[in-house]
Design a protein around this motif. Structure first.
Motif, mmCIF file in Angstrom:
data_model
loop_
_atom_site.group_PDB
_atom_site.id
_atom_site.type_symbol
_atom_site.label_atom_id
_atom_site.label_comp_id
_atom_site.label_asym_id
_atom_site.label_seq_id
_atom_site.Cartn_x
_atom_site.Cartn_y
_atom_site.Cartn_z
ATOM 1 N N ARG A 70 0.435 7.833 -10.467
ATOM 2 C CA ARG A 70 -0.675 7.929 -9.511
ATOM 3 C C ARG A 70 -0.223 7.869 -8.061
ATOM 4 O O ARG A 70 -1.026 8.122 -7.168
ATOM 5 N N THR A 71 1.035 7.525 -7.836
ATOM 6 C CA THR A 71 1.502 7.346 -6.450
ATOM 7 C C THR A 71 2.771 8.162 -6.182
ATOM 8 O O THR A 71 2.707 9.268 -5.670
ATOM 9 N N CYS A 72 3.910 7.630 -6.560
ATOM 10 C CA CYS A 72 5.187 8.259 -6.219
ATOM 11 C C CYS A 72 5.326 9.681 -6.747
ATOM 12 O O CYS A 72 5.864 10.562 -6.059
ATOM 13 N N ALA A 73 4.874 9.923 -7.962
ATOM 14 C CA ALA A 73 5.144 11.203 -8.611
ATOM 15 C C ALA A 73 4.298 12.348 -8.086
ATOM 16 O O ALA A 73 4.675 13.512 -8.245
ATOM 17 N N VAL A 74 3.179 12.046 -7.460
ATOM 18 C CA VAL A 74 2.265 13.121 -7.080
ATOM 19 C C VAL A 74 2.173 13.341 -5.577
ATOM 20 O O VAL A 74 1.687 14.387 -5.140
ATOM 21 N N ALA A 75 2.612 12.383 -4.772
ATOM 22 C CA ALA A 75 2.513 12.532 -3.320
ATOM 23 C C ALA A 75 3.770 13.173 -2.772
ATOM 24 O O ALA A 75 4.839 13.128 -3.383
ATOM 25 N N GLY A 80 2.390 7.993 4.587
ATOM 26 C CA GLY A 80 0.968 7.761 4.764
ATOM 27 C C GLY A 80 0.159 8.178 3.556
ATOM 28 O O GLY A 80 -0.778 7.474 3.150
ATOM 29 N N ALA A 81 0.521 9.311 2.945
ATOM 30 C CA ALA A 81 -0.199 9.771 1.757
ATOM 31 C C ALA A 81 -0.008 8.800 0.605
ATOM 32 O O ALA A 81 -0.939 8.521 -0.160
ATOM 33 N N ARG A 82 1.178 8.244 0.489
ATOM 34 C CA ARG A 82 1.435 7.300 -0.591
ATOM 35 C C ARG A 82 0.709 5.986 -0.364
ATOM 36 O O ARG A 82 0.252 5.349 -1.311
ATOM 37 N N VAL A 83 0.628 5.568 0.876
ATOM 38 C CA VAL A 83 -0.126 4.353 1.180
ATOM 39 C C VAL A 83 -1.583 4.545 0.784
ATOM 40 O O VAL A 83 -2.208 3.661 0.186
ATOM 41 N N GLN A 111 6.479 -0.720 3.530
ATOM 42 C CA GLN A 111 5.590 -1.760 3.034
ATOM 43 C C GLN A 111 5.698 -1.846 1.524
ATOM 44 O O GLN A 111 5.918 -0.838 0.843
ATOM 45 N N VAL A 112 5.522 -3.062 1.010
ATOM 46 C CA VAL A 112 5.529 -3.290 -0.433
ATOM 47 C C VAL A 112 4.122 -3.696 -0.855
ATOM 48 O O VAL A 112 3.479 -4.531 -0.202
ATOM 49 N N TYR A 113 3.643 -3.099 -1.941
ATOM 50 C CA TYR A 113 2.311 -3.373 -2.465
ATOM 51 C C TYR A 113 2.433 -3.951 -3.869
ATOM 52 O O TYR A 113 3.450 -3.779 -4.547
ATOM 53 N N ALA A 114 1.397 -4.638 -4.293
ATOM 54 C CA ALA A 114 1.407 -5.245 -5.621
ATOM 55 C C ALA A 114 0.080 -4.986 -6.320
ATOM 56 O O ALA A 114 -0.969 -4.887 -5.683
ATOM 57 N N ALA A 115 0.167 -4.901 -7.659
ATOM 58 C CA ALA A 115 -1.031 -4.716 -8.455
ATOM 59 C C ALA A 115 -1.756 -6.048 -8.602
ATOM 60 O O ALA A 115 -1.125 -7.082 -8.793
ATOM 61 N N PRO A 116 -3.084 -6.056 -8.502
ATOM 62 C CA PRO A 116 -3.847 -7.304 -8.661
ATOM 63 C C PRO A 116 -3.550 -7.969 -9.995
ATOM 64 O O PRO A 116 -3.553 -7.313 -11.052
ATOM 65 N N GLY A 117 -3.266 -9.267 -9.939
ATOM 66 C CA GLY A 117 -2.937 -9.989 -11.141
ATOM 67 C C GLY A 117 -1.532 -9.767 -11.651
ATOM 68 O O GLY A 117 -1.118 -10.346 -12.647
ATOM 69 N N ARG A 118 -0.781 -8.903 -10.959
ATOM 70 C CA ARG A 118 0.589 -8.587 -11.367
ATOM 71 C C ARG A 118 1.539 -8.736 -10.171
ATOM 72 O O ARG A 118 2.613 -8.136 -10.158
ATOM 73 N N GLU A 119 1.144 -9.545 -9.183
ATOM 74 C CA GLU A 119 1.891 -9.603 -7.936
ATOM 75 C C GLU A 119 3.369 -9.919 -8.142
ATOM 76 O O GLU A 119 4.223 -9.413 -7.418
ATOM 77 N N ALA A 127 8.715 3.359 1.499
ATOM 78 C CA ALA A 127 9.565 3.319 2.681
ATOM 79 C C ALA A 127 9.245 4.469 3.625
ATOM 80 O O ALA A 127 8.835 5.554 3.189
ATOM 81 N N ASP A 128 9.461 4.226 4.912
ATOM 82 C CA ASP A 128 9.168 5.250 5.917
ATOM 83 C C ASP A 128 10.087 6.457 5.805
ATOM 84 O O ASP A 128 9.774 7.526 6.336
ATOM 85 N N ASP A 129 11.248 6.299 5.127
ATOM 86 C CA ASP A 129 12.195 7.415 5.006
ATOM 87 C C ASP A 129 11.873 8.343 3.834
ATOM 88 O O ASP A 129 12.644 9.245 3.522
ATOM 89 N N GLY A 130 10.743 8.128 3.168
ATOM 90 C CA GLY A 130 10.324 9.027 2.097
ATOM 91 C C GLY A 130 10.555 8.509 0.701
ATOM 92 O O GLY A 130 10.115 9.130 -0.269
ATOM 93 N N ARG A 131 11.222 7.363 0.571
ATOM 94 C CA ARG A 131 11.439 6.791 -0.763
ATOM 95 C C ARG A 131 10.196 6.057 -1.257
ATOM 96 O O ARG A 131 9.474 5.451 -0.477
ATOM 97 N N CYS A 132 9.994 6.131 -2.565
ATOM 98 C CA CYS A 132 8.872 5.451 -3.194
ATOM 99 C C CYS A 132 9.385 4.907 -4.524
ATOM 100 O O CYS A 132 9.925 5.665 -5.341
ATOM 101 N N VAL A 133 9.284 3.598 -4.720
ATOM 102 C CA VAL A 133 9.844 2.962 -5.911
ATOM 103 C C VAL A 133 8.804 2.051 -6.549
ATOM 104 O O VAL A 133 8.163 1.255 -5.870
ATOM 105 N N VAL A 134 8.643 2.178 -7.854
ATOM 106 C CA VAL A 134 7.824 1.257 -8.636
ATOM 107 C C VAL A 134 8.770 0.313 -9.366
ATOM 108 O O VAL A 134 9.687 0.759 -10.066
ATOM 109 N N TRP A 135 8.549 -0.997 -9.184
ATOM 110 C CA TRP A 135 9.341 -2.029 -9.836
ATOM 111 C C TRP A 135 8.502 -2.704 -10.918
ATOM 112 O O TRP A 135 7.369 -3.083 -10.673
ATOM 113 N N ALA A 136 9.090 -2.888 -12.095
ATOM 114 C CA ALA A 136 8.454 -3.670 -13.149
ATOM 115 C C ALA A 136 9.434 -4.758 -13.549
ATOM 116 O O ALA A 136 10.551 -4.464 -13.995
#
Length: 215
Positions: A70-75, A80-83, A111-119, A127-136
């Motif tokens: 829903r985020t990294c793969a499609v934007a 800004g679009a990812r935010v 900026q780093v974001y977190a899922a509610p209840g999964r912080e 990242a501002d340089d175009g990187r987008c990473v999901v951590w589990a």
């Protein structure tokens, strides 16, 4: 074809370790050994480093893949679009210290974001340089990788079978990790999509990444 690189990283901690791992991996890659292993920030971690409620590893794997899709793969590489997508998915900025934020962002601004209840377990680094990473932090590696392949096929190869351009296994800090990666899109907007997952059924830190492809 998998390439096994028996590489171990020193435990020195902090952001210096993350860059040290990247440099060590880059130095170890030989021109004849295929595509270079790209070590994302924090890929030396093999166990969760934050405390939080225990979630089933399969459930967390599914949620990580859904967030990535829903985020990294499609934007595009536009942060800004990812935010906007992160906020639309119900994520909120993660309240963390500067050292952890820098680690998750690989030293870049962002900026780093977190899922509610999964912080403590599921984060999105934009990242501002175009990187987008999901951590589990406590997910099942094979499930994350399988979900990643499904997302790539659904978004970028419907009706086709895309082949990874990066597929190898390396040993980092005592844990075997698999990198599966694709370079998709047209220049100059071509992007790299990678899954870095633990091999085997031991839950641990898994990550999914999208970034501008290197020339």
């Amino acid at each position: 074809m998998n390439l096994l690189l028996p590489l171990r990283a020193d435990r020195r901690g902090g952001v210096g370790l993350l860059f040290g791992i990247s440099l060590a991996l880059s130095a170890a890659a030989q021109p004849s050994s295929g595509p270079e292993f790209v070590a994302p920030p924090g890929s030396a971690r093999t166990d969760a480093v934050v405390q939080g409620p225990v979630v089933d590893a399969q459930t967390l794997a599914r949620e990580a893949v859904e967030l990535y899709g829903r985020t990294c793969a499609v934007a595009s590489s536009d942060a800004g679009a990812r935010v906007d997508l992160a906020l639309a998915a119900g994520l909120a900025p993660l309240q963390t210290d500067d050292a952890q934020r820098s680690s998750l962002l690989g030293g870049a601004n962002g900026q780093v974001y977190a899922a509610p209840g999964r912080e403590a377990l599921l984060q999105l680094a934009v990242a501002d340089d175009g990187r987008c990473v999901v951590w589990a932090e406590h997910a099942d590696g094979p499930s994350v990788r399988a979900g990643f392949l499904h997302v790539i096929d659904e978004v970028y190869g419907p009706g086709t079978s895309l082949r990874p351009v990066r597929e190898r296994v390396v040993q980092i800090t005592g844990g075997w990790r698999r990198q599966t990666g694709f370079d998709l899109g047209e220049d100059p907007a071509r992007r790299a999509f990678d899954a870095i997952t633990l091999v085997g059924n031991r839950p641990g830190v898994q990550l999914l990444r999208a970034a501008p492809a290197r020339p």
